[in-house]
Design an enzyme around this catalytic site. Structure first.
Site, PDB file in Angstrom:
ATOM      1  N   GLU A 105      82.922  38.107  27.527  1.00  0.00           N
ATOM      2  CA  GLU A 105      82.217  36.770  27.592  1.00  0.00           C
ATOM      3  C   GLU A 105      81.547  36.283  26.392  1.00  0.00           C
ATOM      4  OE1 GLU A 105      79.659  36.022  31.071  1.00  0.00           O
ATOM      5  OE2 GLU A 105      79.960  33.820  30.932  1.00  0.00           O
ATOM      6  N   LYS A 136      73.451  37.527  38.139  1.00  0.00           N
ATOM      7  CA  LYS A 136      74.638  37.532  37.340  1.00  0.00           C
ATOM      8  C   LYS A 136      74.466  37.236  35.866  1.00  0.00           C
ATOM      9  CE  LYS A 136      78.865  36.312  35.181  1.00  0.00           C
ATOM     10  NZ  LYS A 136      78.634  35.684  33.873  1.00  0.00           N
ATOM     11  N   ASP A 181      78.117  54.246  34.235  1.00  0.00           N
ATOM     12  CA  ASP A 181      79.104  53.705  35.310  1.00  0.00           C
ATOM     13  C   ASP A 181      78.328  52.501  35.832  1.00  0.00           C
ATOM     14  OD1 ASP A 181      79.814  53.493  37.872  1.00  0.00           O
ATOM     15  OD2 ASP A 181      79.961  55.508  38.394  1.00  0.00           O
ATOM     16  N   HIS A 191      77.307  27.696  25.315  1.00  0.00           N
ATOM     17  CA  HIS A 191      78.277  28.423  25.883  1.00  0.00           C
ATOM     18  C   HIS A 191      79.709  28.032  25.378  1.00  0.00           C
ATOM     19  CE1 HIS A 191      80.062  31.356  28.305  1.00  0.00           C
ATOM     20  NE2 HIS A 191      80.960  30.515  28.982  1.00  0.00           N
TER      21      HIS A 191
HETATM   22  C1  LIG Z   1      74.183  30.482  22.748  1.00  0.00           C
HETATM   23  C2  LIG Z   1      73.092  29.984  22.227  1.00  0.00           C
HETATM   24  C3  LIG Z   1      72.100  31.146  21.672  1.00  0.00           C
HETATM   25  C4  LIG Z   1      73.046  29.208  21.054  1.00  0.00           C
HETATM   26  O1  LIG Z   1      71.924  28.508  20.701  1.00  0.00           O
HETATM   27  P1  LIG Z   1      71.895  27.321  19.767  1.00  0.00           P
HETATM   28  O2  LIG Z   1      70.572  27.187  19.533  1.00  0.00           O
HETATM   29  O3  LIG Z   1      72.631  26.255  20.109  1.00  0.00           O
HETATM   30  O4  LIG Z   1      72.168  28.080  18.261  1.00  0.00           O
HETATM   31  P2  LIG Z   1      72.106  28.406  16.710  1.00  0.00           P
HETATM   32  O5  LIG Z   1      73.263  28.671  16.273  1.00  0.00           O
HETATM   33  O6  LIG Z   1      71.008  27.572  16.324  1.00  0.00           O
HETATM   34  O7  LIG Z   1      71.246  29.678  17.011  1.00  0.00           O
HETATM   35  C5  LIG Z   1      69.740  29.832  17.338  1.00  0.00           C
HETATM   36  C6  LIG Z   1      69.444  31.487  17.360  1.00  0.00           C
HETATM   37  O8  LIG Z   1      70.257  32.252  18.192  1.00  0.00           O
HETATM   38  C7  LIG Z   1      70.439  33.377  17.492  1.00  0.00           C
HETATM   39  N1  LIG Z   1      71.889  33.889  17.456  1.00  0.00           N
HETATM   40  C8  LIG Z   1      72.980  32.796  17.596  1.00  0.00           C
HETATM   41  N2  LIG Z   1      74.163  33.420  17.345  1.00  0.00           N
HETATM   42  C9  LIG Z   1      73.669  34.730  16.860  1.00  0.00           C
HETATM   43  C10 LIG Z   1      74.405  35.835  16.620  1.00  0.00           C
HETATM   44  N3  LIG Z   1      75.695  35.695  16.591  1.00  0.00           N
HETATM   45  N4  LIG Z   1      74.004  37.044  16.389  1.00  0.00           N
HETATM   46  C11 LIG Z   1      72.488  37.065  16.128  1.00  0.00           C
HETATM   47  N5  LIG Z   1      71.701  36.284  16.720  1.00  0.00           N
HETATM   48  C12 LIG Z   1      72.268  34.851  17.022  1.00  0.00           C
HETATM   49  C13 LIG Z   1      69.792  33.553  16.458  1.00  0.00           C
HETATM   50  O9  LIG Z   1      68.409  33.892  16.608  1.00  0.00           O
HETATM   51  C14 LIG Z   1      69.531  31.931  16.062  1.00  0.00           C
HETATM   52  O10 LIG Z   1      68.560  31.609  15.050  1.00  0.00           O
HETATM   53  P3  LIG Z   1      68.709  32.051  13.293  1.00  0.00           P
HETATM   54  O11 LIG Z   1      68.539  33.456  13.351  1.00  0.00           O
HETATM   55  O12 LIG Z   1      69.846  31.220  13.164  1.00  0.00           O
HETATM   56  O13 LIG Z   1      67.252  31.426  13.126  1.00  0.00           O
HETATM   57  C15 LIG Z   1      72.001  29.354  23.191  1.00  0.00           C
HETATM   58  O14 LIG Z   1      72.724  28.225  23.684  1.00  0.00           O
HETATM   59  C16 LIG Z   1      71.874  30.268  24.393  1.00  0.00           C
HETATM   60  O15 LIG Z   1      71.057  31.128  24.521  1.00  0.00           O
HETATM   61  N6  LIG Z   1      72.741  29.841  25.661  1.00  0.00           N
HETATM   62  C17 LIG Z   1      72.653  30.710  26.777  1.00  0.00           C
HETATM   63  C18 LIG Z   1      74.014  31.296  27.030  1.00  0.00           C
HETATM   64  C19 LIG Z   1      74.114  32.100  28.188  1.00  0.00           C
HETATM   65  O16 LIG Z   1      73.209  32.528  28.879  1.00  0.00           O
HETATM   66  N7  LIG Z   1      75.393  32.834  28.115  1.00  0.00           N
HETATM   67  C20 LIG Z   1      75.659  33.494  29.217  1.00  0.00           C
HETATM   68  C21 LIG Z   1      77.280  33.003  29.804  1.00  0.00           C
HETATM   69  S1  LIG Z   1      76.552  31.761  31.185  1.00  0.00           S
HETATM   70  C22 LIG Z   1      76.517  32.839  32.713  1.00  0.00           C
HETATM   71  O17 LIG Z   1      77.339  33.549  32.620  1.00  0.00           O
HETATM   72  C23 LIG Z   1      75.360  32.970  33.453  1.00  0.00           C
HETATM   73  C24 LIG Z   1      74.476  31.754  33.974  1.00  0.00           C
HETATM   74  C25 LIG Z   1      74.058  30.899  33.026  1.00  0.00           C
HETATM   75  O18 LIG Z   1      75.301  31.286  34.992  1.00  0.00           O
HETATM   76  C26 LIG Z   1      73.301  32.545  34.736  1.00  0.00           C
HETATM   77  C27 LIG Z   1      72.408  31.780  35.363  1.00  0.00           C
HETATM   78  O19 LIG Z   1      72.768  30.620  35.901  1.00  0.00           O
HETATM   79  O20 LIG Z   1      71.121  32.095  35.241  1.00  0.00           O
HETATM   80  N1  LIG Z   2      78.540  56.837  43.893  1.00  0.00           N
HETATM   81  C1  LIG Z   2      78.574  57.006  42.514  1.00  0.00           C
HETATM   82  O1  LIG Z   2      77.884  56.257  41.732  1.00  0.00           O
HETATM   83  C2  LIG Z   2      79.183  58.130  42.004  1.00  0.00           C
HETATM   84  C3  LIG Z   2      79.459  58.634  40.575  1.00  0.00           C
HETATM   85  N2  LIG Z   2      80.245  59.483  40.119  1.00  0.00           N
HETATM   86  C4  LIG Z   2      80.282  59.779  38.625  1.00  0.00           C
HETATM   87  O2  LIG Z   2      79.206  60.853  38.311  1.00  0.00           O
HETATM   88  C5  LIG Z   2      79.299  60.905  36.995  1.00  0.00           C
HETATM   89  C6  LIG Z   2      77.934  61.150  36.399  1.00  0.00           C
HETATM   90  O3  LIG Z   2      77.522  62.288  37.252  1.00  0.00           O
HETATM   91  P1  LIG Z   2      76.508  63.365  36.413  1.00  0.00           P
HETATM   92  O4  LIG Z   2      75.643  64.193  37.262  1.00  0.00           O
HETATM   93  O5  LIG Z   2      75.591  62.524  35.423  1.00  0.00           O
HETATM   94  O6  LIG Z   2      77.466  64.109  35.102  1.00  0.00           O
HETATM   95  P2  LIG Z   2      77.691  65.572  35.074  1.00  0.00           P
HETATM   96  O7  LIG Z   2      77.766  66.515  36.551  1.00  0.00           O
HETATM   97  O8  LIG Z   2      78.912  65.404  33.937  1.00  0.00           O
HETATM   98  O9  LIG Z   2      76.621  66.062  33.936  1.00  0.00           O
HETATM   99  C7  LIG Z   2      75.260  66.461  34.581  1.00  0.00           C
HETATM  100  C8  LIG Z   2      75.245  67.958  34.236  1.00  0.00           C
HETATM  101  O10 LIG Z   2      74.827  68.064  33.006  1.00  0.00           O
HETATM  102  C9  LIG Z   2      73.880  69.241  32.828  1.00  0.00           C
HETATM  103  N3  LIG Z   2      72.814  68.699  31.903  1.00  0.00           N
HETATM  104  C10 LIG Z   2      73.005  69.234  30.517  1.00  0.00           C
HETATM  105  N4  LIG Z   2      71.970  68.755  29.722  1.00  0.00           N
HETATM  106  C11 LIG Z   2      71.168  67.822  30.588  1.00  0.00           C
HETATM  107  C12 LIG Z   2      70.136  66.934  30.583  1.00  0.00           C
HETATM  108  N5  LIG Z   2      69.629  67.008  29.453  1.00  0.00           N
HETATM  109  N6  LIG Z   2      69.774  66.406  31.652  1.00  0.00           N
HETATM  110  C13 LIG Z   2      70.386  66.263  32.894  1.00  0.00           C
HETATM  111  N7  LIG Z   2      71.530  67.369  33.060  1.00  0.00           N
HETATM  112  C14 LIG Z   2      71.865  67.872  31.657  1.00  0.00           C
HETATM  113  C15 LIG Z   2      73.408  69.597  34.324  1.00  0.00           C
HETATM  114  O11 LIG Z   2      73.913  70.762  34.481  1.00  0.00           O
HETATM  115  C16 LIG Z   2      73.805  68.372  34.927  1.00  0.00           C
HETATM  116  O12 LIG Z   2      74.066  69.026  36.402  1.00  0.00           O
HETATM  117  C17 LIG Z   2      79.773  59.377  36.222  1.00  0.00           C
HETATM  118  O13 LIG Z   2      80.936  59.503  35.736  1.00  0.00           O
HETATM  119  C18 LIG Z   2      79.897  58.625  37.751  1.00  0.00           C
HETATM  120  O14 LIG Z   2      80.874  57.519  37.789  1.00  0.00           O
HETATM  121  C19 LIG Z   2      80.609  60.497  40.976  1.00  0.00           C
HETATM  122  C20 LIG Z   2      80.352  60.385  42.281  1.00  0.00           C
HETATM  123  C21 LIG Z   2      80.021  59.145  42.936  1.00  0.00           C
END
Ligand SMILES: CC(C)(COP(=O)([O-])OP(=O)([O-])OC[C@H]1O[C@@H](n2cnc3c(N)ncnc32)[C@H](O)[C@@H]1OP(=O)([O-])[O-])[C@@H](O)C(=O)NCCC(=O)NCCSC(=O)C[C@@](C)(O)CC(=O)[O-]
Ligand SMILES: NC(=O)C1=CN([C@@H]2O[C@H](COP(=O)(O)OP(=O)(O)OC[C@H]3O[C@@H](n4cnc5c(N)ncnc54)[C@H](O)[C@@H]3O)[C@@H](O)[C@H]2O)C=CC1
Length: 416
Positions: free
Chosen positions: A71, A255, A271, A369
């Protein structure tokens, strides 16, 4: 910058090696051979854009944040809010220990409350049995730490007892870890209770593995166009108020938070279904689905935002170690524990929510956006190569970011 120049800048800023940079480049990092080992019936791989969010300061440390997302405007919005947040010192975060919960369902009991009491009395034994298999986790200080026991009554199947294993999973997401434990203690649980064990599986409502992120933004930093900072803050608080009382708004509000969280979860090989399930179940914990964030105005006028959310992320296990781009993304972030990864991810979710509310409370979401969506529209209309930027700029200038407008201008361009 072009992608190649961005890669060089990222490499310079983070010091990550060339092989990690290569894994994030457009060469297929996830070869067919690795992909074929990850899931079933593989016929290919599927790509998404990977961007890097800038400006993030979390607990006083600077981060570049990898985000895999389709997005437009998400990466820019997060970066923009992170820039504004720096004026108040950036984001502060905290997290609980990484405790996951496995559920063991016990049926066929005549005395469910008696069975509950027997399980509680056997607590130490159950914990010892649960910990007998995963020596790696125990060696790291993790493992099953406690149990909980619930009794439920159901009109169709009668009463059931649910045993919870509370497991410190350290740096793992932990699903496989706790599922293995639950299955291994099941025969013992049947012996203790005299019942029949059915389900043995983790709960994705990871409410003992919470991260809290907060941000405090000085009023002046929020000035936007003709809107002064106080007006923008008030607008954000009012927008959040609706999401705290109305599920229709809360779903969209949340969202917007997940717009920030999911791309980091995806980029790091975690995950996202588990994180999504946990987030929305947690948002409903009061019995009513509501906003995961709160926004308020402090006595000194600063805008204060907070986000508390379950965050079951790993830096070991699952795909985090098998996907080369996920490994590279973790290196790029420079995180050294699952908790640090989870805390930065939640800060990005808070930033993203702030960006959406700020836009909604002022000029509306569409300008920012759609401006960034213009290149997608140009591609949809058939633009290629240098035509993409040309057509994108032209439809923004015409204030008509639509496929029809892009097609018309593209036809004109090709006719020249
Ligand atoms: C899109 C902007 C940022 C434009 O913002 P702007 O002010 O129109 O644009 P700008 O080009 O002047 O940029 C302003 C600043 O944004 C930053 N910036 C800008 N571009 C970059 C980049 N590429 N990399 C790093 N930083 C960036 C940067 O800090 C920049 O300042 P500068 O550094 O130029 O002084 C603003 O309009 C905004 O924040 N909009 C919101 C967008 C958003 O939320 N998008 C999500 C999709 S919509 C959705 O799915 C969710 C929603 C909205 O429904 C959730 C809800 O309802 O709560
Ligand atoms: N409902 C859900 O969310 C479910 C998710 N999964 C899947 O399970 C996976 C994740 O499972 P995990 O148990 O995390 O993976 P995993 O079993 O691959 O790794 C965990 C194991 O790594 C070892 N380990 C080594 N270094 C470690 C450290 N620093 N800290 C902790 N453990 C260490 C331990 O033996 C530990 O049991 C994901 O791919 C996920 O998609 C699986 C079943 C159901």
């Amino acid at each position: 910058m072009e992608p190649e120049a961005r890669r060089k800048a990222v490499s310079l800023a983070t010091g990550i090696d060339q092989s990690a940079i290569d894994a994030l480049s457009d060469a297929p990092a996830l070869g067919l051979h690795v992909a074929n080992g990850m899931i079933e019936n593989v016929i290919g791989t599927y790509e998404l854009p990977l961007g890097v969010a800038t400006n993030f300061k979390v607990n006083g440390r600077d981060y570049l944040v990898p985000m895999a997302v389709e997005e437009p405007s998400v990466v820019a919005a997060a970066s923009y809010m992170a820039k504004i947040a720096r004026e108040g010192g950036g984001f502060r975060t905290s997290s609980t220990a990484p405790i996951m919960r496995a559920q063991i369902q016990i049926l066929g009991l005549g005395d469910p409350f008696g069975a509950r009491a027997r399980l509680l009395a056997d607590r130490d034994n159950i914990i010892e049995k649960a910990n007998s298999r995963d020596t790696v986790l125990i060696g790291l200080g993790g493992g099953c730490k406690d149990i909980e026991v619930e009794v439920f009554s159901d009109s169709l199947i009668g009463s059931m007892v649910i045993l919870h294993l509370l497991v410190d999973v350290r740096d793992a997401m932990g699903a496989n870890t706790v599922n293995t434990m639950a299955e291994s203690v099941a025969p013992h649980v049947e012996k203790i209770t005299g019942g029949k064990v059915r389900l043995r599986i983790l709960s994705n409502l990871a409410d003992k593995r919470l991260v809290t992120a907060s941000v405090r933004v000085p009023t002046d930093a929020l000035k936007s166009g003709t809107h002064d900072g106080a007006e923008v803050s008030q607008g954000i608080v009012e927008a959040c108020a609706l999401a705290l009382i109305d599920p229709y708004r809360a779903a969209t509000h949340n969202k917007g938070i997940m717009n920030g969280i999911d791309p980091v979860v995806l980029a790091t090989g975690n995950d996202w279904r588990a994180v999504e399930a946990g987030a929305h179940a947690f948002a409903s914990r009061s019995g009513r689905y509501k906003s995961l964030t709160t926004w308020e105005i402090a006595k000194d006028g600063a805008l204060v935002g907070t986000l508390e959310i379950p965050m079951a992320l790993g830096i070991v296990g699952g795909a985090t170690r098998t996907h080369p781009a996920a490994q590279a993304a973790l290196k790029l972030m420079g995180v050294s524990s699952a908790r640090e990864l989870a805390e930065v991810t939640v800060a990005v979710g808070l930033a993203q929510n702030m960006a959406a509310l700020r836009a909604l409370a002022t000029e509306g979401i569409q300008r920012g956006h759609m401006t960034l969506h213009a290149r997608n529209i140009a591609i949809t209309a058939g633009a290629t190569g240098s035509e993409i930027d040309h057509i994108a700029k032209a439809i923004i200038a015409e204030e008509d970011v639509s496929v029809a407008c892009a097609e018309r201008l593209l036809e004109g361009l090709k006719a020249v």
